[in-house]
Design an enzyme around this catalytic site. Structure first.
Site, PDB file in Angstrom:
ATOM      1  N   ASP A  80       0.856  -1.189   0.000  1.00 49.49           N
ATOM      2  CA  ASP A  80       0.000   0.000   0.000  1.00 49.49           C
ATOM      3  C   ASP A  80       0.887   1.232   0.000  1.00 49.49           C
ATOM      4  O   ASP A  80       2.102   1.154   0.187  1.00 49.49           O
ATOM      5  CB  ASP A  80      -0.910  -0.024   1.238  1.00 49.49           C
ATOM      6  CG  ASP A  80      -2.070   0.967   1.165  1.00 49.49           C
ATOM      7  OD1 ASP A  80      -2.256   1.613   0.112  1.00 49.49           O
ATOM      8  OD2 ASP A  80      -2.785   1.093   2.176  1.00 49.49           O
ATOM      9  N   LYS A  81       0.237   2.367  -0.222  1.00 49.04           N
ATOM     10  CA  LYS A  81       0.913   3.662  -0.214  1.00 49.04           C
ATOM     11  C   LYS A  81       0.089   4.610   0.626  1.00 49.04           C
ATOM     12  O   LYS A  81      -1.140   4.559   0.592  1.00 49.04           O
ATOM     13  CB  LYS A  81       0.992   4.183  -1.654  1.00 49.04           C
ATOM     14  CG  LYS A  81       1.775   5.448  -1.851  1.00 49.04           C
ATOM     15  CD  LYS A  81       1.052   6.761  -2.007  1.00 49.04           C
ATOM     16  CE  LYS A  81      -0.221   6.852  -2.717  1.00 49.04           C
ATOM     17  NZ  LYS A  81      -0.718   8.246  -2.887  1.00 49.04           N
ATOM     18  N   HIS A  82       0.756   5.474   1.367  1.00 45.42           N
ATOM     19  CA  HIS A  82       0.045   6.561   2.039  1.00 45.42           C
ATOM     20  C   HIS A  82       0.724   7.870   1.697  1.00 45.42           C
ATOM     21  O   HIS A  82       1.949   7.971   1.753  1.00 45.42           O
ATOM     22  CB  HIS A  82       0.043   6.384   3.561  1.00 45.42           C
ATOM     23  CG  HIS A  82      -0.625   7.525   4.256  1.00 45.42           C
ATOM     24  ND1 HIS A  82      -1.985   7.566   4.465  1.00 45.42           N
ATOM     25  CD2 HIS A  82      -0.143   8.701   4.713  1.00 45.42           C
ATOM     26  CE1 HIS A  82      -2.303   8.707   5.045  1.00 45.42           C
ATOM     27  NE2 HIS A  82      -1.195   9.420   5.207  1.00 45.42           N
ATOM     28  N   SER A  83      -0.068   8.870   1.348  1.00 52.58           N
ATOM     29  CA  SER A  83       0.483  10.201   1.114  1.00 52.58           C
ATOM     30  C   SER A  83      -0.028  11.143   2.189  1.00 52.58           C
ATOM     31  O   SER A  83      -1.182  11.048   2.614  1.00 52.58           O
ATOM     32  CB  SER A  83       0.044  10.708  -0.255  1.00 52.58           C
ATOM     33  OG  SER A  83       0.306  12.095  -0.365  1.00 52.58           O
ATOM     34  N   THR A 120      -9.145  10.946  -1.683  1.00 47.27           N
ATOM     35  CA  THR A 120      -9.251   9.936  -2.741  1.00 47.27           C
ATOM     36  C   THR A 120     -10.681   9.406  -2.877  1.00 47.27           C
ATOM     37  O   THR A 120     -11.154   9.134  -3.980  1.00 47.27           O
ATOM     38  CB  THR A 120      -8.262   8.792  -2.451  1.00 47.27           C
ATOM     39  OG1 THR A 120      -6.943   9.354  -2.462  1.00 47.27           O
ATOM     40  CG2 THR A 120      -8.330   7.697  -3.502  1.00 47.27           C
ATOM     41  N   ARG A 168      -8.213  15.934  18.329  1.00 45.46           N
ATOM     42  CA  ARG A 168      -7.044  16.710  17.884  1.00 45.46           C
ATOM     43  C   ARG A 168      -7.495  17.895  17.040  1.00 45.46           C
ATOM     44  O   ARG A 168      -6.942  18.993  17.134  1.00 45.46           O
ATOM     45  CB  ARG A 168      -6.097  15.812  17.070  1.00 45.46           C
ATOM     46  CG  ARG A 168      -5.262  14.862  17.925  1.00 45.46           C
ATOM     47  CD  ARG A 168      -4.626  13.789  17.065  1.00 45.46           C
ATOM     48  NE  ARG A 168      -3.740  14.336  16.046  1.00 45.46           N
ATOM     49  CZ  ARG A 168      -3.430  13.723  14.908  1.00 45.46           C
ATOM     50  NH1 ARG A 168      -3.916  12.534  14.634  1.00 45.46           N
ATOM     51  NH2 ARG A 168      -2.616  14.291  14.054  1.00 45.46           N
ATOM     52  N   SER A 183      -1.536   7.711  14.063  1.00 45.69           N
ATOM     53  CA  SER A 183      -2.843   7.741  13.403  1.00 45.69           C
ATOM     54  C   SER A 183      -2.780   7.063  12.038  1.00 45.69           C
ATOM     55  O   SER A 183      -3.589   6.185  11.714  1.00 45.69           O
ATOM     56  CB  SER A 183      -3.276   9.208  13.269  1.00 45.69           C
ATOM     57  OG  SER A 183      -4.384   9.331  12.425  1.00 45.69           O
ATOM     58  N   LYS A 187      -4.084   2.691  11.145  1.00 44.09           N
ATOM     59  CA  LYS A 187      -5.114   2.287  10.166  1.00 44.09           C
ATOM     60  C   LYS A 187      -4.530   1.328   9.120  1.00 44.09           C
ATOM     61  O   LYS A 187      -5.214   0.399   8.674  1.00 44.09           O
ATOM     62  CB  LYS A 187      -5.703   3.534   9.508  1.00 44.09           C
ATOM     63  CG  LYS A 187      -6.689   4.253  10.438  1.00 44.09           C
ATOM     64  CD  LYS A 187      -7.159   5.564   9.892  1.00 44.09           C
ATOM     65  CE  LYS A 187      -6.048   6.591   9.959  1.00 44.09           C
ATOM     66  NZ  LYS A 187      -6.479   7.973   9.747  1.00 44.09           N
ATOM     67  N   LYS A 188      -3.280   1.536   8.720  1.00 43.23           N
ATOM     68  CA  LYS A 188      -2.652   0.625   7.749  1.00 43.23           C
ATOM     69  C   LYS A 188      -2.467  -0.760   8.368  1.00 43.23           C
ATOM     70  O   LYS A 188      -2.705  -1.780   7.721  1.00 43.23           O
ATOM     71  CB  LYS A 188      -1.307   1.195   7.290  1.00 43.23           C
ATOM     72  CG  LYS A 188      -1.430   2.500   6.510  1.00 43.23           C
ATOM     73  CD  LYS A 188      -2.246   2.311   5.247  1.00 43.23           C
ATOM     74  CE  LYS A 188      -2.432   3.600   4.479  1.00 43.23           C
ATOM     75  NZ  LYS A 188      -3.408   3.422   3.368  1.00 43.23           N
TER      76      LYS A 188
HETATM   77  N1  IUR Z   1      -4.098  11.440   8.157  1.00 46.04           N
HETATM   78  C1  IUR Z   1      -4.311  10.601   9.157  1.00 46.04           C
HETATM   79  O1  IUR Z   1      -4.773   9.501   8.953  1.00 46.04           O
HETATM   80  N2  IUR Z   1      -4.023  10.982  10.416  1.00 46.04           N
HETATM   81  C2  IUR Z   1      -3.506  12.186  10.705  1.00 46.04           C
HETATM   82  O2  IUR Z   1      -3.256  12.482  11.848  1.00 46.04           O
HETATM   83  C3  IUR Z   1      -3.273  13.072   9.617  1.00 46.04           C
HETATM   84  C4  IUR Z   1      -3.579  12.684   8.359  1.00 46.04           C
HETATM   85  I1  IUR Z   1      -2.538  14.933   9.987  1.00 46.04           I
END
Ligand code: IUR
Length: 429
Positions: A80-83, A120, A168, A183, A187-188
């Site tokens: 996977d990729k996260h940006s 997305t 937050r 955070s 989730k990943k």
């Molecule tokens: N995306 C996330 O999933 N968590 C965060 O705290 C931020 C962006 I900033």
């Protein structure tokens, strides 16, 4: 009010958080009767004092385990990729099917737009019928049929993050590196990702304004992700101009389809660079040509079409069209570029993003840029076209896109796709 949370807050205030403190905070985050005030105080203490690496790793693991977790045993590598987000960043729409066409499985859990940030999920919803809500059996079918899906997190996936993120957002504690990293990674991990490429951006159109801050976040993400058992690497990518030629949900899908059809440019370059590193994390050393081949021979487009079909969209090209369009012209001859932040303001004025969580989005809202970073134009050339459902908003946004144009000198050089890579064994700055 909980005595354990008082102790956790005191420990965070004194920069001495223990595993028991982390456990108490995460348990409270999923308990609807727990005190928002206490959780908020803990977040502020962490924002001000930081969190030691071991405590941040505990927090990530506990948040990942706070709800349902997905697992994808038996089969190709799960990547996977996260940006961290950028203007016009539709890379996921190309990367997920590209990695699927290369033989990997990509269970991509994505988010929605907020403020100036695109999402997305909103982009995909510009495709007629596209359903971002998949239950676990449907997600498994999509992975089997297409090799990838792009879906919303269910409220059972890392629920501790959902609560902490909302707090937050209203306590000025978003910009804490350990809280951001925990955070994202929780989730990943909960989604069953084993190999993760991170795209950490800095610049006018990014969450992190300067390179050093992006580098710190990238190093923390890679270290924490690795500690949690994922193979990770992070690209540091400049974000002073929009990525590619389109900003706004429908426009970005159209550009992604063109790139999936084999066209070149900044979006293809970014997708290929990130896909190559994802393949390397999964143990495959491919060159750029091998990684890009599915873009040229139609297999990546096919994977995208299969993903759309698995998510209820029978025609990937059935994309929302704006009712009103307005052109933007160059004021003078010369070379120029569009500033990412200023372009995002225009897209927001068109309704491409949300002003508040749950608010409406105009999926047809589009900024099409007709020139790339540093191109030469003649006075009066049409350099951009904006579009959306509302004529007044389109006219206003055209002025904002005109204001996003920056003239550049003869020596201007376009920004690199990836400025640097952070690997698990890099020195933490
Ligand atoms: N995306 C996330 O999933 N968590 C965060 O705290 C931020 C962006 I900033």
């Amino acid at each position: 009010v909980s005595a354990e949370l008082v102790a956790a807050i005191a420990a965070a205030r004194d920069a001495a958080t223990s595993p028991a403190d982390v456990a108490a905070v995460v348990a409270a985050s999923t308990d609807p009767t727990s005190s928002d005030a206490q959780l908020a105080a803990w977040l502020m203490a962490v924002r001000l004092r930081g969190l030691a690496d071991a405590a941040a790793a505990d927090l990530t693991a506990a948040m990942a385990a706070s709800g349902e977790t997905l697992a994808w045993p038996d089969g190709p590598a799960v990547v996977d990729k996260h940006s961290t987000g950028g203007v016009g960043d539709k890379t996921s729409l190309v990367l997920a099917p590209l990695l699927a066409a290369l033989g990997y499985r990509v269970p991509m859990v994505s988010g929605r737009s907020l403020g100036l940030t695109g999402g997305t999920l909103d982009k995909l919803e510009a495709i007629s019928g596209f359903d971002v809500h998949l239950d676990p059996p449907a997600a498994r079918r999509a992975l089997d049929d297409a090799g990838c899906f792009i879906a919303a997190a269910s409220d059972r996936l890392a629920p501790a993050d959902a609560r902490l993120y909302r707090l937050r957002d209203v306590t000025a504690t978003i910009d804490s590196v350990p809280l951001i990293a925990a955070s994202i990674l929780s989730k990943k991990l909960a989604a069953g990702v084993r190999h993760l490429v991170l795209d950490v951006k800095w610049g006018s159109g990014a969450f992190m304004g300067d390179f050093a801050a992006a580098e710190r976040l990238a190093a923390t993400l890679v270290a924490l992700g690795s500690a949690a058992g994922m193979r990770c690497a992070a690209a540091l990518c400049p974000m002073d101009e929009p990525l590619g030629r389109a900003v706004g949900n429908a426009a970005e899908v159209r550009e992604a389809l063109v790139v999936l059809g084999g066209s070149g440019g900044a979006v293809r370059d970014a997708a290929v660079a990130l896909a190559r590193r994802a393949a390397r994390l999964a143990g495959d050393d491919l060159d750029d040509a091998a990684v890009a081949r599915p873009l040229d021979d139609g297999r990546a487009y096919e994977a995208f079409a299969r993903m759309c079909a698995a998510q209820n969209a029978s025609d990937p090209a059935a994309v929302a069209v704006p009712a009103h369009r307005v052109d933007v012209s160059a004021p003078r001859a010369g070379r120029g570029r569009f500033d990412a932040h200023a372009t995002a303001l225009a897209a927001a004025a068109l309704g491409a993003t949300r002003t508040h969580p749950g608010g409406p989005v105009d999926v047809s809202a589009s900024v099409d840029l007709h020139v790339a970073d540093g191109d030469a134009v003649a006075a009066g050339d049409v350099i951009a076209t904006v579009g959306c459902a509302d004529a007044t908003a389109a006219a206003h946004a055209a002025g904002l896109v005109a204001a996003a144009w920056r003239e550049v000198g003869e020596l201007w050089e376009p920004a690199p796709t990836v400025a640097a890579w952070i690997e698990p064994d890099s020195e933490t700055p």
